[in-house]
Design an enzyme around this catalytic site. Structure first.
Site, mmCIF file in Angstrom:
data_model
loop_
_atom_site.group_PDB
_atom_site.id
_atom_site.type_symbol
_atom_site.label_atom_id
_atom_site.label_comp_id
_atom_site.label_asym_id
_atom_site.label_seq_id
_atom_site.Cartn_x
_atom_site.Cartn_y
_atom_site.Cartn_z
ATOM 1 N N ALA A 21 0.846 -1.185 0.000
ATOM 2 C CA ALA A 21 0.000 0.000 0.000
ATOM 3 C C ALA A 21 0.883 1.237 0.000
ATOM 4 C CB ALA A 21 -0.885 0.014 1.236
ATOM 5 N N MET A 22 0.249 2.382 -0.166
ATOM 6 C CA MET A 22 1.014 3.616 -0.263
ATOM 7 C C MET A 22 0.320 4.757 0.474
ATOM 8 S SD MET A 22 3.687 5.060 -1.361
ATOM 9 C CE MET A 22 3.997 6.767 -0.970
ATOM 10 N N ASN A 59 0.067 8.024 0.293
ATOM 11 C CA ASN A 59 -0.185 9.336 -0.307
ATOM 12 C C ASN A 59 -1.069 10.197 0.606
ATOM 13 O OD1 ASN A 59 0.830 8.071 -2.814
ATOM 14 N ND2 ASN A 59 -1.142 7.008 -2.690
ATOM 15 N N HIS A 86 -0.254 1.081 9.424
ATOM 16 C CA HIS A 86 1.047 1.548 8.932
ATOM 17 C C HIS A 86 0.878 2.765 8.024
ATOM 18 C CE1 HIS A 86 5.257 0.940 7.510
ATOM 19 N NE2 HIS A 86 4.772 1.472 6.400
ATOM 20 N N GLU A 87 0.007 2.648 7.060
ATOM 21 C CA GLU A 87 -0.159 3.767 6.109
ATOM 22 C C GLU A 87 -0.725 4.987 6.823
ATOM 23 O OE1 GLU A 87 1.384 3.205 3.495
ATOM 24 O OE2 GLU A 87 1.429 1.023 3.630
HETATM 25 N N1 0A1 Z 1 5.812 3.570 1.312
HETATM 26 C C1 0A1 Z 1 5.032 2.371 1.192
HETATM 27 C C2 0A1 Z 1 5.638 1.300 0.403
HETATM 28 C C3 0A1 Z 1 5.790 1.482 -1.050
HETATM 29 C C4 0A1 Z 1 7.023 1.720 -1.567
HETATM 30 C C5 0A1 Z 1 7.231 1.790 -2.925
HETATM 31 C C6 0A1 Z 1 6.135 1.601 -3.735
HETATM 32 O O1 0A1 Z 1 6.285 1.625 -5.089
HETATM 33 C C7 0A1 Z 1 7.555 1.545 -5.605
HETATM 34 C C8 0A1 Z 1 4.884 1.394 -3.226
HETATM 35 C C9 0A1 Z 1 4.724 1.339 -1.875
HETATM 36 C C10 0A1 Z 1 4.867 1.785 2.565
HETATM 37 O O2 0A1 Z 1 5.804 1.760 3.336
HETATM 38 O O3 0A1 Z 1 3.803 1.289 2.854
HETATM 39 ZN ZN ZN Z 2 5.821 2.480 5.030
#
Ligand code: 0A1
Ligand code: ZN
Length: 881
Positions: free
Chosen positions: A269-270, A272, A304-305
């Protein structure tokens, strides 16, 4: 796809940006093959940089239509364009506005970074460097801007239009055929947190009131018809919001919080800002269609997100070398959340198991890198267990050293001092040093040095002086390119158990009491003398796994059994059982390799039975306790000349010995752990199911017809997916007609549910039966399988490569060749997934010579293939270094 040798980027080369962007107005006209993006940015030279020079904007796979500065369209001589950049050699000296119009092709985007289509839904993934596939930009985390985004699209195809921040306006165009929505995000953010979604989505809505009384609209968007599978995720979100207020004083800061689930996603997941995008496997759950494990994972990832909103978004990273600043910290926060929501002991065991399974092999092999790496070719290769899980362990050690209150004070200062900034690991650590007055300089070495330290302990008891002297030494193994290591600052929690099994008071010879059983090791070797120890005590060390280290100490079988039953630290009780099991198993592996018979493990099995049958302990804990170290764990502990088949046989034999000797106990547990009434994913009933299903697994190891019948009955009579899959998994290891019948029935039942079907693929891929590879190849041609969908690739190919050591490591090399071919196949369109898949070879150097040779040849072939993405290039080069 780059064929020239890519150059690494170095931490020491970091320079602040020459230009800053304070605000962006984006206008995005969605179209499957020609999405037009107009980006109007307010740019100014960075006053901290003496000579800003040319403006260099990152961009990839974009078609440039026009560039204008302060309203004047630039002629083709006024800018330069390459495959990766748009350069304006002479921008204005002062602030200016640049407007760039480009188009991109979401439908052709199978790399799933930038703007792409997932089952007809437009969505974005910009971390780490995907925004440059949407527009030309200063695509780096230390450029923070506010965003106003106007999205327009065909109304029928994309009735829902979302972006970050708060909704501002919407309306129709072309007599209702098209429409638009405007979103505004008032919080300055780096481009990697940008997101946009458009499509036909259904949603469930709810509301949250923050501690200070602000109302937040919550909404989860999913494929129409799946709304009833979002209720758990919504519940998890609200509990996360409450927890972050209580534990860290962090409130949410926008009017809305949106989550969108999509089917094609490279990661989990991400985060944003205000618009989290999720792999649908981590949102959708109902009792029939999700296992306890899936419910648990959804809770963890939603949290987490959400927690990233403060650790990652409000305070972001100065550069990608600081990735652990947001990831290690946020993993620590989600671990603490789960510990509070469920059980601290079981959570700790689970986290340590994961750390040892994923991070320790990374640290011990060719891909080892520090928690804060100092060089990379492709940053996407650094979303690793080291950055995430070991990164979380470092944060945990700070909490251990400072205590919970001290840690909270440090976090408060961090939020106060760096809110709205792009920070570094040094900034973070300074907050804890400042609030505690402690010197944390040596602690920084944990961030800079790869490799798992070995902690060597020796305890000497002297009856005459009634003292026990503990010698602690740290041995720091060399890692690729780094042989000389500095000693680390290691918090070591310990206890001394008296003959009655109770902890003795810990008093140093100086008379100083050891607070909370915590001592600190800073030198390579230190001695700690404890007084008032009349008899030889039993040492329990590295309690709660107070540092990510490997432990070396001599203990008799008897001491291990004693710790298994008496240690007041339940984590270490579990650890003692694991250590004892490892000892029994490694002896068996040694015997098998010499063609000898294995010894009788009765004493170990009886010790295990004590906990299996202990009704005073939580079922979830008992379940963890009786699971043997995995084949991969054992391979890691063997360390060199690994023979995966001998390990498999030894483990299978011990499982059978347990299943036979404890048959009655296991049957009793199986019967008594049945859960009645309607399904609940809560920790209590999930723990009962876990214990019951583990008992079933042991019961069938004898392989008698009545055992197989019990498993088949368990499968067909199950009332939830957890039990159904447990039955399937047990049957999958038997070579029986019941096995085939179960897989067929499962497919018939779930063929229209793409998430449940992933398990159908996985359990056929991970079986130790010799037919596994042929089955996996056949399944690749199955109509529901697609190499373009990362979840399917994970379910089948990754499962085979990472969780089927016997068949992946076939001596004939067919397993390696198959996986290498898949790496090259996927690399053509999704380098991130290809590079991750290639990492399944990370422990090849530890294999016995014959397999090592075959693996090496396979890797050399991958290295020779052309063209290779920089992602795969970096991994394969390190692997062969
Ligand atoms: N930041 C997100 C993880 C994540 C990292 C890279 C991505 O695409 C390349 C997608 C998601 C997390 O820690 O959940
Ligand atoms: Zn993360």
């Amino acid at each position: 796809m780059k064929t020239d040798t890519p150059r690494p980027i170095l931490l020491k080369d970091y320079r602040p940006p020459s230009y800053l962007i304070s605000h962006v107005d984006l206008n995005v006209a969605l179209h499957p093959t020609r999405t037009q993006v107009r980006a109007r940015s307010k740019v100014r030279p960075n006053s901290a940089v003496a000579k800003p020079g040319p403006l260099r904007l990152d961009g990839e796979l974009l078609e440039l239509e026009s560039v204008a500065i302060d309203g004047r369209t630039l002629g083709s001589k006024e800018y330069r364009k390459s495959e990766r950049e748009l350069v304006i050699p002479k921008p204005p000296d002062g602030p200016f506005e640049i407007e760039i119009t480009t188009t991109c092709n979401p439908e052709a985007n199978k790399a799933l970074t930038g703007l792409y289509l997932s089952k007809g839904i437009y969505c974005t993934q910009c971390e780490a460097q995907g925004f440059r596939r949407i527009t030309y930009f200063l695509d780096r985390p230390d450029v923070l801007a506010t965003y106003t985004v106007r999205v327009e699209a065909d109304r029928k195809h994309a009735p829902v239009l979302l972006s970050n921040g708060n909704p501002r306006e919407k309306g129709t165009l072309d007599g209702g055929k098209r429409h638009y929505a405007v979103w505004h995000d008032p919080h300055p953010k780096p481009s990697y947190l940008f997101a946009l979604v458009g499509g036909e989505l259904a949603s469930v809505a709810s509301e949250f009131k923050t501690a200070s009384g602000k109302k937040v609209d919550l909404r989860i968007y999913v494929e129409p018809g799946k709304e009833n599978r979002c209720l758990w995720a919504m519940d998890c979100l609200k509990r996360s919001m409450v927890w972050d207020e209580k534990r860290f004083g962090r409130e949410y800061d926008l009017d809305v919080f949106n989550i969108v689930a999509v089917s094609d996603f490279n990661m989990g997941a991400m985060e944003n800002k205000g618009l989290n995008i999720f792999n649908d496997a981590l949102v959708l759950a109902s009792p029939e269609t999700a296992t306890d494990f899936a419910f648990f994972n959804i809770e963890r990832v939603i949290a987490h997100e959400y927690f990233h909103n403060w650790t990652g978004n409000r305070i972001t990273c100065r550069d990608w070398f600081q990735l652990c600043l947001k990831e290690g910290l946020t993993v620590f926060r989600d671990q603490e959340f789960t510990a509070d929501e469920r059980s601290a002991t079981e959570q700790r065991i689970d986290d340590v198991r994961g750390l040892k399974a994923r991070q320790f092999p990374e640290d011990a092999g060719p891909l080892a890198h520090p928690v804060r790496p100092d060089r990379y070719i492709e940053i996407n290769n650094f979303y690793t267990a080291t950055v995430y899980q070991k990164g979380a362990e470092l944060v945990r050690m700070i909490q251990t050293l400072l205590g919970r209150d001290g840690f909270r004070k440090g976090m408060d200062l961090y939020f106060k001092r760096h809110d709205g900034e792009a920070a570094t690991v040094e900034d973070f650590i300074a907050c804890f040093a400042d609030v505690s007055g402690r010197d944390l300089k040596q602690f920084m070495t944990w961030y800079a040095q790869a490799g798992t330290p070995e902690l060597v302990c020796e305890l000497k008891h002297d009856a005459a002086s009634r003292t026990a002297e503990l010698t602690l030494s740290q041995v720091l193994p060399s890692t690729p390119g780094d042989a000389k290591k500095k000693p680390l600052h290691i918090p070591v929690r310990l206890g001394l158990l008296g003959a009655d099994g109770r902890d003795l008071p810990l008093v140093l010879a100086s008379g100083e009491r050891v607070k909370d059983g915590l001592i600190e090791l800073r030198k390579r070797t230190e001695k700690f003398k404890f007084r008032d120890v009349p008899k030889r005590p039993v040492l329990s060390v590295l309690r709660e796994f107070s540092a990510p280290a490997n432990l070396t100490l001599h203990r008799s079988d008897e001491d291990l059994r004693f710790l298994m039953t008496h240690d007041s630290d339940l984590f270490n009780r579990w650890q003692a059982a694991q250590d004892y099991a490892t000892r029994v198993l490694l002896e068996a592996v040694g015997a098998l390799r010499k063609g000898h018979r294995t010894g009788k493990p009765d004493a170990f099995i009886d010790a295990l039975a004590g906990t299996l049958n202990d009704g005073g302990l939580e079922p979830a804990y008992r379940a963890l306790f009786v699971v043997l170290p995995s084949e991969n764990d054992l391979a890691r502990l063997v360390g060199k000349d690994v023979d995966p088949l001998a390990i498999h046989k030894a483990r299978k034999a011990l499982r059978k010995a347990i299943g036979t000797r404890l048959h009655e106990d296991l049957q009793r547990v199986y019967r008594s752990m049945e859960t009645k009434g309607s399904y609940s994913p809560a920790a209590g009933p999930a723990g009962r199911r876990a214990l019951r299903n583990i008992a079933l697994g042991y019961l069938t190891t004898r392989g008698r017809p009545e055992d197989v019948a019990q498993a088949a009955q368990h499968f067909s009579g199950s009332k939830n997916l957890t039990d159904e899959i447990a039955g399937l998994s047990v049957l999958s290891e038997t070579n029986t007609p019941e096995r085939a019948k179960a897989f067929d029935a499962f497919f018939e039942r779930w063929k229209d549910d793409h998430l449940v079907i992933d398990s159908w693929f996985t359990y056929q891929a991970v079986t130790a039966l010799p037919s596994a590879l042929a089955t996996v190849k056949k399944l690749m041609r199955h109509p529901t399988f697609s190499m373009e969908n990362p979840n399917k690739v994970r379910a089948l190919i990754f499962a085979f490569a990472m969780a089927n050591p016997v068949n992946f490591n076939r001596p004939d090399g067919a397993g390696y060749a198959f996986v290498a071919d898949r790496v090259l196949e996927v690399d053509k369109f999704n380098p991130q997934i290809a590079a991750r898949l290639l990492s399944s070879f990370r422990s090849w150097k530890a294999l016995e010579p014959e397999r090592r040779q075959v693996a090496k040849k396979t890797l050399q072939q991958v290295a020779k293939a052309k063209p290779l993405s920089s992602d795969v290039f970096e991994i394969v080069s390190k692997m062969l270094e």
